[in-house]
Design a protein around this motif. Structure first.
Motif, PDB file in Angstrom:
ATOM      1  N   ALA A 293     -29.079  15.424  47.587  1.00 27.30           N
ATOM      2  CA  ALA A 293     -29.997  14.599  46.790  1.00 27.30           C
ATOM      3  C   ALA A 293     -30.899  15.457  45.906  1.00 27.30           C
ATOM      4  CB  ALA A 293     -30.831  13.711  47.707  1.00 27.30           C
ATOM      5  N   LEU A 294     -31.289  16.624  46.365  1.00 27.36           N
ATOM      6  CA  LEU A 294     -32.149  17.512  45.579  1.00 27.36           C
ATOM      7  C   LEU A 294     -31.470  18.023  44.315  1.00 27.36           C
ATOM      8  CD1 LEU A 294     -33.766  19.663  48.404  1.00 27.36           C
ATOM      9  CD2 LEU A 294     -34.852  17.857  47.060  1.00 27.36           C
ATOM     10  N   ASP A 295     -30.150  18.005  44.303  1.00 35.83           N
ATOM     11  CA  ASP A 295     -29.389  18.580  43.194  1.00 35.83           C
ATOM     12  C   ASP A 295     -28.763  17.536  42.282  1.00 35.83           C
ATOM     13  OD1 ASP A 295     -29.913  21.134  44.161  1.00 35.83           O
ATOM     14  OD2 ASP A 295     -28.139  21.131  45.439  1.00 35.83           O
ATOM     15  N   ARG A 296     -29.167  16.267  42.413  1.00 37.73           N
ATOM     16  CA  ARG A 296     -28.530  15.257  41.572  1.00 37.73           C
ATOM     17  C   ARG A 296     -29.544  14.266  41.021  1.00 37.73           C
ATOM     18  NH1 ARG A 296     -26.697  13.088  46.896  1.00 37.73           N
ATOM     19  NH2 ARG A 296     -27.701  11.060  47.057  1.00 37.73           N
ATOM     20  N   ILE A 297     -29.180  13.685  39.876  1.00 36.59           N
ATOM     21  CA  ILE A 297     -29.974  12.664  39.212  1.00 36.59           C
ATOM     22  C   ILE A 297     -29.078  11.443  39.056  1.00 36.59           C
ATOM     23  CG2 ILE A 297     -31.238  12.050  37.130  1.00 36.59           C
ATOM     24  CD1 ILE A 297     -31.460  15.094  36.569  1.00 36.59           C
ATOM     25  N   GLY A 298     -29.603  10.287  39.399  1.00 34.89           N
ATOM     26  CA  GLY A 298     -28.811   9.070  39.238  1.00 34.89           C
ATOM     27  C   GLY A 298     -29.239   8.037  40.238  1.00 34.89           C
ATOM     28  N   PRO A 299     -28.521   6.977  40.313  1.00 39.37           N
ATOM     29  CA  PRO A 299     -27.201   6.745  39.736  1.00 39.37           C
ATOM     30  C   PRO A 299     -27.272   6.196  38.305  1.00 39.37           C
ATOM     31  CG  PRO A 299     -27.777   4.895  41.116  1.00 39.37           C
ATOM     32  CD  PRO A 299     -28.916   5.884  41.210  1.00 39.37           C
ATOM     33  N   PHE A 300     -26.172   6.365  37.608  1.00 40.72           N
ATOM     34  CA  PHE A 300     -25.982   5.832  36.266  1.00 40.72           C
ATOM     35  C   PHE A 300     -24.736   4.951  36.276  1.00 40.72           C
ATOM     36  CE2 PHE A 300     -28.330   9.753  35.725  1.00 40.72           C
ATOM     37  CZ  PHE A 300     -29.310   9.390  34.826  1.00 40.72           C
ATOM     38  N   ALA A 301     -24.697   4.006  35.343  1.00 38.88           N
ATOM     39  CA  ALA A 301     -23.580   3.060  35.276  1.00 38.88           C
ATOM     40  C   ALA A 301     -22.331   3.672  34.653  1.00 38.88           C
ATOM     41  CB  ALA A 301     -23.991   1.824  34.487  1.00 38.88           C
ATOM     42  N   SER A 302     -22.502   4.735  33.850  1.00 34.29           N
ATOM     43  CA  SER A 302     -21.343   5.350  33.200  1.00 34.29           C
ATOM     44  C   SER A 302     -21.455   6.871  33.244  1.00 34.29           C
ATOM     45  CB  SER A 302     -21.239   4.898  31.740  1.00 34.29           C
ATOM     46  OG  SER A 302     -22.285   5.464  30.967  1.00 34.29           O
ATOM     47  N   ALA A 303     -20.327   7.513  33.084  1.00 33.08           N
ATOM     48  CA  ALA A 303     -20.301   8.974  33.051  1.00 33.08           C
ATOM     49  C   ALA A 303     -21.044   9.484  31.818  1.00 33.08           C
ATOM     50  CB  ALA A 303     -18.863   9.474  33.048  1.00 33.08           C
ATOM     51  N   GLN A 304     -20.978   8.751  30.714  1.00 31.93           N
ATOM     52  CA  GLN A 304     -21.657   9.145  29.488  1.00 31.93           C
ATOM     53  C   GLN A 304     -23.175   9.148  29.686  1.00 31.93           C
ATOM     54  OE1 GLN A 304     -19.292   6.735  29.631  1.00 31.93           O
ATOM     55  NE2 GLN A 304     -17.612   7.849  28.691  1.00 31.93           N
ATOM     56  N   GLU A 305     -23.685   8.126  30.363  1.00 30.68           N
ATOM     57  CA  GLU A 305     -25.115   8.073  30.660  1.00 30.68           C
ATOM     58  C   GLU A 305     -25.521   9.235  31.571  1.00 30.68           C
ATOM     59  OE1 GLU A 305     -27.613   4.094  31.163  1.00 30.68           O
ATOM     60  OE2 GLU A 305     -25.708   4.059  32.240  1.00 30.68           O
ATOM     61  N   ALA A 306     -24.738   9.476  32.593  1.00 32.78           N
ATOM     62  CA  ALA A 306     -25.040  10.557  33.530  1.00 32.78           C
ATOM     63  C   ALA A 306     -25.053  11.907  32.815  1.00 32.78           C
ATOM     64  CB  ALA A 306     -24.028  10.571  34.674  1.00 32.78           C
ATOM     65  N   ALA A 307     -24.154  12.095  31.868  1.00 35.03           N
ATOM     66  CA  ALA A 307     -24.098  13.351  31.122  1.00 35.03           C
ATOM     67  C   ALA A 307     -25.368  13.562  30.299  1.00 35.03           C
ATOM     68  CB  ALA A 307     -22.873  13.376  30.215  1.00 35.03           C
ATOM     69  N   ARG A 308     -26.038  12.474  29.930  1.00 34.30           N
ATOM     70  CA  ARG A 308     -27.279  12.537  29.161  1.00 34.30           C
ATOM     71  C   ARG A 308     -28.520  12.607  30.049  1.00 34.30           C
ATOM     72  NH1 ARG A 308     -28.904   8.180  26.442  1.00 34.30           N
ATOM     73  NH2 ARG A 308     -30.405   9.493  25.375  1.00 34.30           N
ATOM     74  N   ALA A 309     -28.362  12.739  31.342  1.00 40.25           N
ATOM     75  CA  ALA A 309     -29.484  12.695  32.289  1.00 40.25           C
ATOM     76  C   ALA A 309     -30.636  13.618  31.906  1.00 40.25           C
ATOM     77  CB  ALA A 309     -29.005  12.984  33.707  1.00 40.25           C
ATOM     78  N   PRO A 310     -30.398  14.882  31.591  1.00 42.00           N
ATOM     79  CA  PRO A 310     -31.537  15.745  31.224  1.00 42.00           C
ATOM     80  C   PRO A 310     -32.279  15.224  29.985  1.00 42.00           C
ATOM     81  CG  PRO A 310     -29.628  17.079  31.753  1.00 42.00           C
ATOM     82  CD  PRO A 310     -29.155  15.645  31.679  1.00 42.00           C
ATOM     83  N   GLU A 311     -31.533  14.729  29.023  1.00 44.99           N
ATOM     84  CA  GLU A 311     -32.130  14.182  27.807  1.00 44.99           C
ATOM     85  C   GLU A 311     -32.923  12.904  28.116  1.00 44.99           C
ATOM     86  OE1 GLU A 311     -30.501  12.271  23.630  1.00 44.99           O
ATOM     87  OE2 GLU A 311     -29.221  13.678  24.709  1.00 44.99           O
ATOM     88  N   ILE A 312     -32.387  12.048  28.954  1.00 46.20           N
ATOM     89  CA  ILE A 312     -33.064  10.806  29.340  1.00 46.20           C
ATOM     90  C   ILE A 312     -34.369  11.130  30.061  1.00 46.20           C
ATOM     91  CG2 ILE A 312     -32.918   8.802  30.885  1.00 46.20           C
ATOM     92  CD1 ILE A 312     -29.872   8.733  30.188  1.00 46.20           C
ATOM     93  N   ILE A 313     -34.341  12.106  30.956  1.00 48.13           N
ATOM     94  CA  ILE A 313     -35.544  12.489  31.690  1.00 48.13           C
ATOM     95  C   ILE A 313     -36.595  13.043  30.724  1.00 48.13           C
ATOM     96  CG2 ILE A 313     -36.459  14.190  33.327  1.00 48.13           C
ATOM     97  CD1 ILE A 313     -33.906  13.714  34.948  1.00 48.13           C
ATOM     98  N   ALA A 314     -36.183  13.853  29.774  1.00 47.31           N
ATOM     99  CA  ALA A 314     -37.123  14.403  28.794  1.00 47.31           C
ATOM    100  C   ALA A 314     -37.744  13.283  27.958  1.00 47.31           C
ATOM    101  CB  ALA A 314     -36.418  15.414  27.898  1.00 47.31           C
ATOM    102  N   GLU A 315     -36.936  12.287  27.552  1.00 49.48           N
ATOM    103  CA  GLU A 315     -37.453  11.164  26.785  1.00 49.48           C
ATOM    104  C   GLU A 315     -38.482  10.383  27.591  1.00 49.48           C
ATOM    105  OE1 GLU A 315     -33.964   8.892  25.823  1.00 49.48           O
ATOM    106  OE2 GLU A 315     -33.263  10.367  24.357  1.00 49.48           O
TER     107      GLU A 315
END
Length: 59
Positions: A24-46
């Motif tokens: 759990a310490l090494d992951r962010i999510g869950p996301f509905a799509s792989a594309q969203e998950a790939a943007r996780a660092p950007e989403i967190i920054a926003e």
């Protein structure tokens, strides 16, 4: 009842995972799509910028 697939961003490897595979310490999510998950660092920054802006406006 069928469960929807969820995707996670592994912060250690920088890879998208299907389902929670890493600790759990090494992951962010869950996301509905792989594309969203790939943007996780950007989403967190926003989100961090939006929170900082809200706090700035409250002062």
């Amino acid at each position: 009842m069928e469960q929807e697939t969820q995707f996670w961003f592994n912060t250690k490897t920088g890879q998208v995972e299907t389902g929670p595979q890493a600790l759990a310490l090494d992951r962010i999510g869950p996301f509905a799509s792989a594309q969203e998950a790939a943007r996780a660092p950007e989403i967190i920054a926003e989100r961090a910028r939006a929170i900082a802006e809200e706090e700035r406006l409250e002062d």
